[in-house]
Motif scaffolding. Structure first.
Motif, PDB file in Angstrom:
ATOM      1  N   ASP A   8      40.359  46.483  39.007  1.00  0.00           N
ATOM      2  CA  ASP A   8      40.502  47.417  40.300  1.00  0.00           C
ATOM      3  C   ASP A   8      39.124  47.718  41.124  1.00  0.00           C
ATOM      4  O   ASP A   8      39.123  48.293  42.232  1.00  0.00           O
ATOM      5  CB  ASP A   8      41.259  48.630  40.154  1.00  0.00           C
ATOM      6  CG  ASP A   8      40.301  49.545  39.062  1.00  0.00           C
ATOM      7  OD1 ASP A   8      39.393  49.234  38.929  1.00  0.00           O
ATOM      8  OD2 ASP A   8      40.977  50.844  39.053  1.00  0.00           O
ATOM      9  N   SER A  56      40.763  47.473  44.760  1.00  0.00           N
ATOM     10  CA  SER A  56      42.059  48.152  44.846  1.00  0.00           C
ATOM     11  C   SER A  56      42.194  49.757  44.369  1.00  0.00           C
ATOM     12  O   SER A  56      43.189  50.424  44.471  1.00  0.00           O
ATOM     13  CB  SER A  56      42.984  47.263  44.391  1.00  0.00           C
ATOM     14  OG  SER A  56      42.701  46.967  42.975  1.00  0.00           O
ATOM     15  N   ARG A  57      41.020  50.008  43.659  1.00  0.00           N
ATOM     16  CA  ARG A  57      41.085  51.654  43.054  1.00  0.00           C
ATOM     17  C   ARG A  57      41.583  52.804  44.153  1.00  0.00           C
ATOM     18  O   ARG A  57      42.160  53.342  43.722  1.00  0.00           O
ATOM     19  CB  ARG A  57      39.684  51.527  42.411  1.00  0.00           C
ATOM     20  CG  ARG A  57      39.670  53.083  41.883  1.00  0.00           C
ATOM     21  CD  ARG A  57      38.437  53.194  41.086  1.00  0.00           C
ATOM     22  NE  ARG A  57      38.424  52.170  39.989  1.00  0.00           N
ATOM     23  CZ  ARG A  57      37.072  52.119  39.058  1.00  0.00           C
ATOM     24  NH1 ARG A  57      36.307  52.829  39.315  1.00  0.00           N
ATOM     25  NH2 ARG A  57      37.074  51.013  38.389  1.00  0.00           N
ATOM     26  N   ALA A  64      47.711  48.184  46.590  1.00  0.00           N
ATOM     27  CA  ALA A  64      47.140  47.768  45.201  1.00  0.00           C
ATOM     28  C   ALA A  64      48.128  47.106  44.324  1.00  0.00           C
ATOM     29  O   ALA A  64      47.509  46.212  43.783  1.00  0.00           O
ATOM     30  CB  ALA A  64      46.497  48.816  44.632  1.00  0.00           C
ATOM     31  N   GLN A  67      48.256  43.106  45.937  1.00  0.00           N
ATOM     32  CA  GLN A  67      47.003  42.606  45.550  1.00  0.00           C
ATOM     33  C   GLN A  67      47.174  42.004  44.124  1.00  0.00           C
ATOM     34  O   GLN A  67      46.666  40.953  43.549  1.00  0.00           O
ATOM     35  CB  GLN A  67      45.901  43.322  45.989  1.00  0.00           C
ATOM     36  CG  GLN A  67      45.619  43.527  47.307  1.00  0.00           C
ATOM     37  CD  GLN A  67      44.157  44.184  47.697  1.00  0.00           C
ATOM     38  OE1 GLN A  67      43.336  44.138  46.892  1.00  0.00           O
ATOM     39  NE2 GLN A  67      44.103  44.661  48.684  1.00  0.00           N
ATOM     40  N   SER A  68      47.387  43.123  43.315  1.00  0.00           N
ATOM     41  CA  SER A  68      47.565  42.822  41.840  1.00  0.00           C
ATOM     42  C   SER A  68      48.560  41.766  41.342  1.00  0.00           C
ATOM     43  O   SER A  68      48.057  40.917  40.577  1.00  0.00           O
ATOM     44  CB  SER A  68      47.740  44.288  41.061  1.00  0.00           C
ATOM     45  OG  SER A  68      46.669  45.092  41.439  1.00  0.00           O
ATOM     46  N   TYR A  87      40.886  48.979  34.308  1.00  0.00           N
ATOM     47  CA  TYR A  87      40.475  50.328  35.592  1.00  0.00           C
ATOM     48  C   TYR A  87      39.436  50.860  34.827  1.00  0.00           C
ATOM     49  O   TYR A  87      38.943  50.612  33.682  1.00  0.00           O
ATOM     50  CB  TYR A  87      41.759  51.047  35.494  1.00  0.00           C
ATOM     51  CG  TYR A  87      42.563  51.480  34.632  1.00  0.00           C
ATOM     52  CD1 TYR A  87      42.369  52.134  33.375  1.00  0.00           C
ATOM     53  CD2 TYR A  87      43.861  50.629  34.096  1.00  0.00           C
ATOM     54  CE1 TYR A  87      42.969  52.481  32.221  1.00  0.00           C
ATOM     55  CE2 TYR A  87      44.656  50.986  33.141  1.00  0.00           C
ATOM     56  CZ  TYR A  87      44.213  51.857  32.101  1.00  0.00           C
ATOM     57  OH  TYR A  87      45.038  51.974  30.983  1.00  0.00           O
ATOM     58  N   ASN A  98      46.100  54.713  41.397  1.00  0.00           N
ATOM     59  CA  ASN A  98      46.875  53.754  41.570  1.00  0.00           C
ATOM     60  C   ASN A  98      47.315  52.906  39.981  1.00  0.00           C
ATOM     61  O   ASN A  98      47.912  51.881  40.035  1.00  0.00           O
ATOM     62  CB  ASN A  98      46.019  52.333  42.430  1.00  0.00           C
ATOM     63  CG  ASN A  98      46.139  52.774  43.822  1.00  0.00           C
ATOM     64  OD1 ASN A  98      46.566  53.562  44.175  1.00  0.00           O
ATOM     65  ND2 ASN A  98      45.148  52.052  44.396  1.00  0.00           N
ATOM     66  N   VAL A 102      50.530  50.072  39.566  1.00  0.00           N
ATOM     67  CA  VAL A 102      50.135  48.722  39.383  1.00  0.00           C
ATOM     68  C   VAL A 102      50.367  48.339  38.069  1.00  0.00           C
ATOM     69  O   VAL A 102      51.203  47.316  37.851  1.00  0.00           O
ATOM     70  CB  VAL A 102      48.517  48.551  39.639  1.00  0.00           C
ATOM     71  CG1 VAL A 102      48.140  47.461  38.856  1.00  0.00           C
ATOM     72  CG2 VAL A 102      48.120  48.860  40.887  1.00  0.00           C
TER      73      VAL A 102
END
Length: 427
Positions: A8, A56-57, A64, A67-68, A87, A98, A102
């Motif tokens: 992330d 994305s954190r 997030a 994207q993940s 993370y 997030n 996620v």
């Protein structure tokens, strides 16, 4: 590709990339490449572990998640048999996400009935005991992370923190089980599955690298594993033991040429590193107010770097938590972050255009801004400069050497060591 990682942030991606590349002592790791964002082309055939670095954190949770999932689909298309969601070892997140959203989305996509959650990184003082996260001898909520400008961590109980974010039940497996070894832990996994047929997130204690080795070996065959970089310590072993990989030591060619150090972290460790570096090397501090007013622009930073070539020059925007908070309250957190990201990103691009070949960056957000501005696609992982920080070489006709450091990582002399290592010195 055997293992795929979704990280992330950019420095966290480097951290877990070097973990996969090293593997267990005496056994070696996997050939690892770090990708800056989701690639638009297939991976090279020799890559055994691919790490996709997202930024994305701290973005909205739905972004997030999107994207993940895109990263996960690309990794699956490369043949990955196991996905890791990486993370921060201080579990940086808010009640809106997030980490929970996620993890939930990846678990649903991969059909994972249970998912290990373990941010422990004992080498950096992060341990999990009785479901609580410690930083050295302090609870996370008393470690300074409660003052983080983006993700203040005010609760050390990971079960509570994660349950507020996740729609799935959260359970806990204590250290007393982990210390009994791989089979005992796998039995605990099986017992948890019998108790709940729904997807369950399992907080697993770890207070040493031996514990992480046990957890990694017990996660053999798990479609999804989550945690800090330490969770990947033994994952290569599972594939090496099955003969799917041979195990190897990471190396990259040294890169000589002009150097620059750009730092945007406000962590206590980074401030100490800057103070140490300033004793022997030129250092320039930039004021946020001057950046926002246009008084300080990238040309000024480039001129300073060029005037001090060969001296490991460093430019930073940093301060104690109180100063940073006051600046954010005055100008707005988003405005300050965007201005600094733009400044460092543009400066890095101009430095590379001017011939700089070695770049050291401090801070996760700053690292993300820099590599995004440079439009790099993939980095080959080399030797470890300091715990969790590898030397990396960009791929392409004109490679550059990089080191991307999380705020709290590295010894006091990290910046000088990083510059020397990228040139081919001894870390």
């Amino acid at each position: 590709m055997l293992i795929g990682v979704i990280a992330d942030d950019f420095t966290g991606a480097s951290d877990i990339a070097i973990t996969l590349s090293k593997g267990l002592t005496g056994e070696g790791g996997l050939e690892t490449t770090q990708y800056l964002g989701v690639p638009d082309a297939p991976a090279a055939g020799q890559v055994e572990a691919g790490v996709i670095a997202l930024k994305s954190r701290s973005i909205p949770a739905d972004e997030a998640v999107a994207q993940s999932l895109a990263a996960c689909r690309w990794l699956q298309a490369q043949g990955c048999q196991q996905i890791v969601f990486k993370y921060c070892s201080t579990f940086d997140s808010t009640d809106a996400g997030n980490i929970g959203p996620v993890t939930d989305a990846l678990a649903a996509h991969l059909g994972a009935q249970q998912v290990v959650v373990c941010p422990a990184f004992p080498a950096m003082g992060r341990t999990v005991y009785q479901g609580h996260l410690f930083v050295h001898d302090r609870l996370l909520s008393e470690s300074g992370m409660e003052h983080h400008p983006l993700t203040p961590m005010t609760d050390a109980n990971l079960r509570r923190v994660l349950q507020r974010q996740s729609r799935n039940p959260v359970a806990h497996i204590g250290w007393q089980t982990v210390v009994q070894g791989r089979q005992a832990l796998r039995d605990a996994f099986a017992a948890a599955r019998q108790q709940n047929s729904d997807t369950t997130l399992l907080i697993v204690d770890a207070i040493s690298e031996q514990d992480l080795t046990v957890i990694g070996r017990a996660c053999e065959g798990a479609p999804l594993v989550t945690g800090g970089s330490g969770i990947a310590l033994a994952l290569p072993h599972n594939f090496i033991a099955r003969g799917q990989a041979k195990g190897q030591r990471a190396s990259v060619p040294p890169i000589d040429g002009p150097e620059a150090i750009l730092v945007g972290s406000c962590s206590g460790a980074t401030r100490e590193q800057i103070a140490e570096h300033q004793k022997k090397h030129p250092v320039m501090m930039i004021e946020v107010a001057d950046v926002l007013s246009g008084k300080t622009v990238p040309d000024h930073l480039v001129a300073f770097i060029q005037a001090h070539q060969g001296e490991a020059p460093l430019i930073y925007s940093s301060g104690d938590p109180q100063t940073v908070k006051a600046i954010q309250q005055q100008y707005g957190r988003e405005k300050v972050a965007a201005a600094l990201d733009s400044l460092f990103g543009t400066t890095a691009r101009q430095l590379i255009d001017a011939g700089v070949r070695r770049l050291v960056v401090g801070g996760g957000e700053t690292s993300g801004a820099v590599v995004s501005a440079l439009n790099l696609s993939a980095l080959t992982i080399g030797e470890e400069i300091d715990t969790g920080v590898p030397a990396m070489i960009s791929q392409g006709e004109a490679p550059i050497a990089l080191a991307l450091k999380s705020g709290n990582f590295g010894g006091k002399d990290f910046f000088a060591r990083a510059v020397a290592t990228l040139r081919g010195g001894i870390a």
